[in-house]
Design an enzyme around this catalytic site. Structure first.
Site, mmCIF file in Angstrom:
data_model
loop_
_atom_site.group_PDB
_atom_site.id
_atom_site.type_symbol
_atom_site.label_atom_id
_atom_site.label_comp_id
_atom_site.label_asym_id
_atom_site.label_seq_id
_atom_site.Cartn_x
_atom_site.Cartn_y
_atom_site.Cartn_z
ATOM 1 N N SER A 50 36.833 103.926 -16.086
ATOM 2 C CA SER A 50 35.994 102.736 -16.259
ATOM 3 C C SER A 50 36.744 101.442 -15.999
ATOM 4 O O SER A 50 36.123 100.396 -15.783
ATOM 5 C CB SER A 50 35.411 102.700 -17.682
ATOM 6 O OG SER A 50 36.419 102.475 -18.646
ATOM 7 N N LYS A 91 38.983 97.862 -22.281
ATOM 8 C CA LYS A 91 38.080 97.062 -21.444
ATOM 9 C C LYS A 91 38.712 95.688 -21.205
ATOM 10 O O LYS A 91 39.707 95.322 -21.823
ATOM 11 C CB LYS A 91 36.709 96.872 -22.114
ATOM 12 C CG LYS A 91 35.959 98.161 -22.432
ATOM 13 C CD LYS A 91 35.522 98.915 -21.203
ATOM 14 C CE LYS A 91 34.775 100.201 -21.579
ATOM 15 N NZ LYS A 91 34.495 101.044 -20.400
#
Length: 249
Positions: A50, A91
């Site tokens: 991701s 993230k």
């Protein structure tokens, strides 16, 4: 004993002292650098892609242990939030408390408080998000996206939550400074310039660089000092054998 022999012996002893000092200093730097890095950094294994291409699935990263108050836009952070699961998540922070994060503008860019942000680290370069969204970030919260936008479950997935998909600053446990494994993908994680002109700017690089420099310098001194000492010992033995052979000849 001749003057030349006395001089050679003095130089030999000086060389041994210098080589021993180099090894001692090298050990201090080498072990000190490792200890410094171990105290300030936490290793993590990345399970998904991701955050590709910045961090790939299977990469091992080093995250500086920091408080949430030290986080700035653009930082790649590790956090733990029960609403996102029971595992640490990696993230990129794109919005902080008080920001309005929106996507996309006419050029397909992410905007923060109306300002478009250049994101050269994104895997998909056409649009900053496959779906349009707008979120207001509450004070004390962070809005986070993956660099691989089409393959990331991030704040966009949690927009219906109470805090518009954001997580508390105190949920952050570290800021990723470098990828260390595999070696072919190892390198420092740069602070993105696209957020530099926004209020608060971007964070400063962590101390990993100096720690690695100390480790490298220590290793060079250890090997250099040990090698010089070994060469000096061999030369000394040869000189003594030559001298003894000449005396008895």
């Amino acid at each position: 004993m001749s003057r030349a022999e006395r001089t050679g012996g003095g130089r030999g002893r000086l060389g041994q002292v210098l080589s021993s000092a180099a090894v001692v200093i090298g050990c201090v730097l080498f072990l000190g650098g490792f200890a410094w890095a171990a105290v300030l950094y936490q290793p993590y294994a990345v399970p998904t892609d991701s955050m590709a291409p910045t961090v790939e699935a299977g990469d091992r990263v080093l995250a500086e242990r920091i408080d949430g108050d030290e986080v700035r836009r653009g930082d790649v952070v590790v956090f733990l939030d029960p609403l996102w699961g029971n595992m640490p998540v990696i993230k990129r922070v794109v919005g902080v408390g008080g920001d309005t994060v929106k996507c996309c503008d006419g050029q397909g860019k992410l905007t923060v408080n109306g300002d478009p942000v250049d994101e050269p680290y994104r895997l998909e370069r056409e649009r900053a998000s496959f779906a349009t969204f707008e979120a207001s970030v509450p004070e004390g919260q962070l809005f986070l996206l993956g660099d691989h936008r089409e393959g990331s479950l991030d704040s966009r997935t949690h927009l219906e939550d109470a805090n518009n998909g954001s997580v508390p600053r105190e949920a952050v446990t570290g800021r990723v400074d470098a990828t260390v494994w595999p070696l072919g993908h190892a390198g420092m994680v740069e602070r993105p310039a696209g957020f530099a002109d926004l209020p608060g700017g971007v964070s400063r690089p962590g101390p990993l660089g100096p720690a690695l420099a100390a480790i490298g310098a220590g290793a060079l001194l250890i090997f250099g000092g040990a090698g010089y000492g070994a060469i000096g010992s061999v030369r000394g033995k040869r000189a003594r054998l030559t001298h003894n052979g000449g005396t008895h000849g």
